[in-house]
Design a protein around this motif. Structure first.
Motif, PDB file in Angstrom:
ATOM      1  N   LYS A   1      -6.417   8.400   6.697  1.00 16.23           N
ATOM      2  CA  LYS A   1      -5.216   7.417   6.138  1.00 16.23           C
ATOM      3  C   LYS A   1      -3.884   8.409   6.328  1.00 16.23           C
ATOM      4  O   LYS A   1      -4.074   9.645   6.135  1.00 16.23           O
ATOM      5  N   VAL A   2      -2.686   7.651   6.401  1.00 16.68           N
ATOM      6  CA  VAL A   2      -1.352   8.338   6.742  1.00 16.68           C
ATOM      7  C   VAL A   2      -0.442   7.910   5.631  1.00 16.68           C
ATOM      8  O   VAL A   2      -0.480   6.647   5.284  1.00 16.68           O
ATOM      9  N   SER A   3       0.023   8.825   4.796  1.00 12.22           N
ATOM     10  CA  SER A   3       1.152   8.402   3.852  1.00 12.22           C
ATOM     11  C   SER A   3       2.302   9.265   4.152  1.00 12.22           C
ATOM     12  O   SER A   3       2.233  10.450   4.762  1.00 12.22           O
ATOM     13  N   PHE A   4       3.573   9.003   3.347  1.00 13.92           N
ATOM     14  CA  PHE A   4       4.633   9.886   3.299  1.00 13.92           C
ATOM     15  C   PHE A   4       4.129  10.926   2.331  1.00 13.92           C
ATOM     16  O   PHE A   4       3.540  10.784   1.165  1.00 13.92           O
ATOM     17  N   ALA A   5       4.924  12.057   2.395  1.00 16.01           N
ATOM     18  CA  ALA A   5       4.488  13.225   1.740  1.00 16.01           C
ATOM     19  C   ALA A   5       4.933  12.961  -0.040  1.00 16.01           C
ATOM     20  O   ALA A   5       4.242  13.376  -0.750  1.00 16.01           O
ATOM     21  N   HIS A   6       6.043  12.229   0.039  1.00 18.95           N
ATOM     22  CA  HIS A   6       6.303  11.788  -1.655  1.00 18.95           C
ATOM     23  C   HIS A   6       6.823  10.099  -1.259  1.00 18.95           C
ATOM     24  O   HIS A   6       7.436   9.749  -0.501  1.00 18.95           O
ATOM     25  N   GLN A   7       6.489   9.385  -2.579  1.00 19.01           N
ATOM     26  CA  GLN A   7       6.887   8.361  -2.616  1.00 19.01           C
ATOM     27  C   GLN A   7       8.497   8.130  -2.474  1.00 19.01           C
ATOM     28  O   GLN A   7       8.911   6.864  -2.175  1.00 19.01           O
TER      29      GLN A   7
ATOM     30  N   ARG B   1       0.671  -1.183   0.010  1.00 15.33           N
ATOM     31  CA  ARG B   1      -0.013   0.010   0.053  1.00 15.33           C
ATOM     32  C   ARG B   1       0.920   1.270   0.015  1.00 15.33           C
ATOM     33  O   ARG B   1       2.117   1.083   0.114  1.00 15.33           O
ATOM     34  N   ILE B   2       0.131   2.495  -0.191  1.00 19.41           N
ATOM     35  CA  ILE B   2       0.831   3.879  -0.223  1.00 19.41           C
ATOM     36  C   ILE B   2       0.483   4.628   0.928  1.00 19.41           C
ATOM     37  O   ILE B   2       0.970   5.474   1.298  1.00 19.41           O
ATOM     38  N   PHE B   3      -0.745   3.918   1.933  1.00 11.72           N
ATOM     39  CA  PHE B   3      -1.159   4.675   3.145  1.00 11.72           C
ATOM     40  C   PHE B   3      -1.309   3.671   4.232  1.00 11.72           C
ATOM     41  O   PHE B   3      -1.600   2.370   3.898  1.00 11.72           O
ATOM     42  N   ILE B   4      -1.437   3.992   5.369  1.00  7.58           N
ATOM     43  CA  ILE B   4      -1.726   3.069   6.455  1.00  7.58           C
ATOM     44  C   ILE B   4      -2.754   3.742   7.189  1.00  7.58           C
ATOM     45  O   ILE B   4      -3.000   4.868   7.513  1.00  7.58           O
TER      46      ILE B   4
ATOM     47  N   SER C   1       3.403  15.743  10.310  1.00  6.26           N
ATOM     48  CA  SER C   1       2.665  16.160   9.279  1.00  6.26           C
ATOM     49  C   SER C   1       2.673  17.471   9.199  1.00  6.26           C
ATOM     50  O   SER C   1       2.736  18.163   8.099  1.00  6.26           O
ATOM     51  N   SER C   2       2.920  18.333  10.319  1.00  9.81           N
ATOM     52  CA  SER C   2       3.162  20.009  10.296  1.00  9.81           C
ATOM     53  C   SER C   2       4.389  20.334   9.586  1.00  9.81           C
ATOM     54  O   SER C   2       4.528  21.381   9.122  1.00  9.81           O
ATOM     55  N   ASN C   3       5.436  19.308   9.711  1.00 11.66           N
ATOM     56  CA  ASN C   3       6.660  19.774   8.762  1.00 11.66           C
ATOM     57  C   ASN C   3       6.539  18.927   7.573  1.00 11.66           C
ATOM     58  O   ASN C   3       7.952  18.840   7.117  1.00 11.66           O
ATOM     59  N   ALA C   4       5.709  18.543   7.022  1.00 10.33           N
ATOM     60  CA  ALA C   4       5.308  18.097   5.491  1.00 10.33           C
ATOM     61  C   ALA C   4       5.884  16.992   5.127  1.00 10.33           C
ATOM     62  O   ALA C   4       6.360  16.559   3.850  1.00 10.33           O
ATOM     63  N   PHE C   5       6.003  16.090   6.319  1.00  7.37           N
ATOM     64  CA  PHE C   5       6.847  14.850   6.075  1.00  7.37           C
ATOM     65  C   PHE C   5       5.770  13.862   5.868  1.00  7.37           C
ATOM     66  O   PHE C   5       6.129  12.843   5.130  1.00  7.37           O
ATOM     67  N   LEU C   6       4.706  13.707   6.330  1.00  2.09           N
ATOM     68  CA  LEU C   6       3.490  12.886   6.225  1.00  2.09           C
ATOM     69  C   LEU C   6       2.325  13.805   5.715  1.00  2.09           C
ATOM     70  O   LEU C   6       2.316  14.954   5.960  1.00  2.09           O
ATOM     71  N   ILE C   7       1.715  12.994   5.274  1.00  2.00           N
ATOM     72  CA  ILE C   7       0.040  13.565   4.748  1.00  2.00           C
ATOM     73  C   ILE C   7      -0.831  12.649   5.373  1.00  2.00           C
ATOM     74  O   ILE C   7      -0.980  11.393   5.580  1.00  2.00           O
ATOM     75  N   ILE C   8      -1.859  13.447   6.424  1.00  2.00           N
ATOM     76  CA  ILE C   8      -2.808  12.776   6.864  1.00  2.00           C
ATOM     77  C   ILE C   8      -4.361  13.130   6.483  1.00  2.00           C
ATOM     78  O   ILE C   8      -4.493  14.432   6.275  1.00  2.00           O
ATOM     79  N   GLN C   9      -4.902  12.173   5.787  1.00  2.00           N
ATOM     80  CA  GLN C   9      -6.223  12.492   4.953  1.00  2.00           C
ATOM     81  C   GLN C   9      -7.257  11.541   5.129  1.00  2.00           C
ATOM     82  O   GLN C   9      -6.605  10.252   4.844  1.00  2.00           O
ATOM     83  N   ASP C  10      -8.376  11.767   5.562  1.00  2.00           N
ATOM     84  CA  ASP C  10      -9.627  10.630   5.624  1.00  2.00           C
ATOM     85  C   ASP C  10      -8.975   9.729   6.450  1.00  2.00           C
ATOM     86  O   ASP C  10      -9.249   8.390   5.990  1.00  2.00           O
TER      87      ASP C  10
END
Length: 778
Positions: free
Chosen positions: A497-503, A467-470, A486-495
């Protein structure tokens, strides 16, 4: 036979009946259809009574791997699929089943399957029965108008399911009394989906970089055509789609943007539309709200379907159906619907299923015009303007790295007071960022161990599940640390789900994990994984791993590279990671040199090394020269041409020893001398001093060889002395040959309206050309 009866009556018949039936049918009709399917399946089941197919393990395989869904999609997702295609799928399912059953038997020390072909034969017979059954049902409607069976059943006995006219008419698919209300619901849902897409994109600190690809995409959409955006990982493909979104919003065009790896298409376009919360397929939904204006459908991460779905062809069939729906609607629409697909170049060029989406049949009308736009590295000027004053402090390698937008994104997050001279790979950048975040967390009262726990949990989960999110709930025990990342743009938290900011961040951590596994004693082939796992994304991770390995120990890098290159279990494009990194090494050490010298004549490595590593790399070619290999090859008539090509590929980066070698071995025959012309570029200013002197000796010997296009006026401005010497040689040879050979440069030169001024007149006179220059009026 009891197990086979269960398979027919419980796993296959009800599922297939449910797949092809609408909810409008009564229980009686549904039971009748189920019974008919069950009887047909049981008719051939007797053939396998008492075989190894008739087992509980086989039932477990069908249940745990959702095989009934896969079979349904293959049978009913395209009526015109040739029967021959099912043979390959039968074989594939048979192999999967045998592996599964053998795995189960191993747990109880039972022997492996003795007749594995029975499983392939079972699926082959099953397909024959179901295809026959499908064909009998499809006779209800004209087959030529059908593309998806779920949307094409006309009538079953007395009840109307949904007719082709209802589904494929260009008229509204909803009653007029509710159109306005439904249109508003569609718009609202599209807005939510589009916001989901945009929220997953984090731009550079300076925002989107206005690159030339943006205007190319806008022009394509503005013309009503469709678009395939492709490029390597991290080159900024999603940035192009975001600019298309900006364009749509500026022009008030309805659009829908979806990442296919997050919203995976399944079953049919209609069913997928329902899964997305729309009343119909994405095509008909957007058509319903945009009949008098242009509209855009953006489907990102097309390549992910090839690697993240068990049988990606079924998901791609949904994409094909969407394209077909747009094609049909655009015939009647004055303002067209444009489709934008986003895909990695490798998959676009090498995957036949993806390629087939964009092939136009002989009878197809030109209602969809596809444009391909490749997204490459950023231009140097764009990087320079984005980085600002710090750009001149960067190393050459770092400047080249920052031409990749994903690397530039990470670099902008690093401490701006440092230069990062040691950074030469994406892994270096990610490691530096993580190191700085780990230090920074103490300022917020957080512990580094919590950050590490989050990272390790994410990496392990994402690798294990592909997967690309957890799910957020898995990480909820460290909320403060999550918010910090997340506030340091290292992770994206959405719906949730958590993913890294870039692959590339995940790729870096997975590459580090590979390195740990290798030094824990695992075989690199096991680390890479089976061929099914050898995806383009995995290739990028292996590339990072190999780069890290080279920096740590070049001998280990060579050993692992040879193991990968020679392994039959490794895909061809994975093997070339080894060669790709070899080609990027600027100063090969003793281990690399030893490998090159011992492999350049090896039957396994010879051609791949020459084409992918040696060609145009002076350091490697000079290594061959220094160790007598080029001389050896020159004495072999079959390899002489190869040596010349290698030497030409170095031009103009020759050292004195290279020039001496060329003159010694290639000034011996007229045939060789003709080939020497390739060594010299049109611009003499690019010549090294040694190469220019070789050029002059060559022209003195064969002045007619100089009779190629030379812009002497321009050359005089760049390199006056060389130009005068060359001009003098040409004029001198004209006098000697009584004007029969070289004439055009003098005429071109002297017919100029304005005079040509010699800046270094004294030096020219000292060269001994004064009489000639005066005589010719210069």
């Amino acid at each position: 036979m009891s197990f086979l009866i269960y398979i027919a009556g419980t796993l296959i018949a009800p599922n297939i009946a449910g797949y092809i039936l609408s909810s409008g049918l009564s229980n009686k009709e549904e039971k009748k259809l189920i019974k008919e399917i069950e009887d047909k399946v049981n008719d051939f089941n007797w053939k396998f009574d008492g075989t190894e197919v008739d087992s509980k393990y086989f039932i477990d395989f069908l249940e745990q791997n959702h095989i009934s869904n896969k079979i349904m999609q293959r049978i009913f997702n395209a009526y015109n699929v040739p029967r021959g295609n099912y043979k390959e799928f039968s074989k594939e399912l048979g192999i999967e089943a045998v592996e599964f059953v053998n795995f189960k038997r191993d747990k109880y020390d039972h022997s492996h399957i003795k007749k594995p072909d029975d499983f392939e034969e079972y699926f082959s017979d099953l397909f024959d029965v179901l295809v026959d059954f499908r064909e009998s049902l499809l006779s209800v409607k004209e087959k030529a108008t059908l593309s998806i069976f779920d949307e094409s059943m006309g009538k079953l006995e007395s009840n109307l399911v949904k007719t082709i006219e209802e589904k494929f008419s260009s008229e509204p698919f909803l009653s007029s009394s509710k159109n306005l209300e439904v249109d508003e619901l569609i718009k609202l849902r599209l807005m939510e989906l589009n916001q989901e897409y945009k929220a997953a994109f984090i731009p550079l600190k300076s925002g989107l970089i206005n690159r030339k690809e943006f205007s190319m995409c806008r022009e394509t959409i503005d013309s009503g055509n469709s678009l395939i955006i492709h490029g390597k990982a991290g080159r900024g493909k999603s940035g192009c789609t975001l600019d298309i979104i900006n364009f749509c919003e500026e022009k008030a065009l309805p659009y829908l943007a979806i990442k296919l790896d997050k919203r995976i298409p399944s079953m049919t376009a209609e069913k997928w539309g329902e899964d997305l919360g729309l009343p119909a397929s994405v095509t008909y939904s957007i058509h319903n709200i945009s009949k008098n204006e242009r509209a855009v459908i953006i489907l990102d991460q097309l390549d992910a379907l090839r690697w993240t779905v068990a049988h990606s062809r079924d998901a791609l069939l949904v994409c094909a159906e969407i394209i077909n729906q747009v094609r049909k609607l655009n015939i009647e629409r004055e303002n067209k619907i444009s489709i934008v697909f986003v895909c990695r170049t490798h998959d676009l060029e090498n995957d036949n299923n993806i390629n087939s989406l964009f092939k136009k049949g002989d009878s197809d009308e030109d209602v969809i015009q596809w444009s391909k736009i490749q997204v490459n590295e950023l231009d140097e000027d764009l990087v320079k303007s984005t980085v600002g004053k710090r750009y001149e402090q960067l190393t050459y390698k770092l400047k080249k790295m920052l031409e990749i937008p994903s690397n530039l994104y990470i670099w902008q997050r690093l401490d701006p007071t440092k230069v990062y001279e040691e950074c030469s790979t994406a892994s270096h950048l990610v490691s530096k960022w993580w190191e700085q975040l780990s230090y920074k967390c103490f300022e917020y009262g957080l512990e580094e161990n919590n950050l590490i726990q989050i990272k390790d949990k994410m990496v392990n989960f994402l690798e294990m599940n592909g997967r690309i999110f957890i799910p957020l709930t898995i990480l909820n025990e460290n909320k403060s640390s999550l918010e910090f990342l997340s506030s340091n743009a290292f992770l994206i938290i959405q719906d949730n789900k958590v993913s890294f900011a870039h692959q590339s961040i995940l790729d870096c951590f997975l590459a580090e994990k590979m390195l740990q596994r290798y030094y824990n004693g695992e075989d690199v082939i096991d680390i890479i994984g089976s061929k099914e796992k050898q995806t383009p994304g995995r290739r990028y991770q292996v590339q990072m791993f190999m780069q890290n390995l080279y920096e740590f120990d070049s001998q280990d890098f060579v050993s692992v590279g040879q193991r990968i290159f020679e392994a039959e279990q490794v895909r061809y494009f994975f093997k070339f990671v080894f060669l790709e990194i070899l080609s990027q090494i600027e100063n090969p050490d003793r281990n690399i040199q030893y490998f090159i010298l011992n492999s350049c004549e090896n039957v396994i490595y010879n051609n791949p090394l020459i084409k992918n590593v040696l060609y145009s790399r002076p350091k490697y070619i000079q290594l061959l020269r220094e160790h007598g290999i080029l001389e050896k090859w020159l004495n072999n008539p079959s390899k002489k041409e190869l040596v010349i090509k290698l030497l030409v590929s170095m031009s103009p980066n020759y050292e004195t020893d290279d020039i001496n070698f060329i003159e010694k071995y290639l000034f011996n025959s007229r045939e060789d001398d003709n080939k020497l012309l390739k060594f010299f570029m049109y611009d003499i200013n690019q010549d090294t001093d040694e190469l220019f002197e070789l050029r002059m000796r060559f022209y003195n010997r064969f002045p007619e060889m100089a009779d190629t296009y030379l812009d002497l006026k321009s050359m005089l401005k760049k390199c006056e002395i060389r130009s005068i010497r060359l001009l003098a040689l040409l004029l001198e040879n004209k006098i000697k040959s009584k004007g029969r050979i070289i004439y055009k440069y003098e005429e071109e030169f002297l017919n100029e309206d304005s005079e040509v001024f010699i800046e270094n007149g004294e030096e020219v006179l000292n060269l001994g050309y004064s009489d000639l220059i005066v005589e010719k009026g210069l």
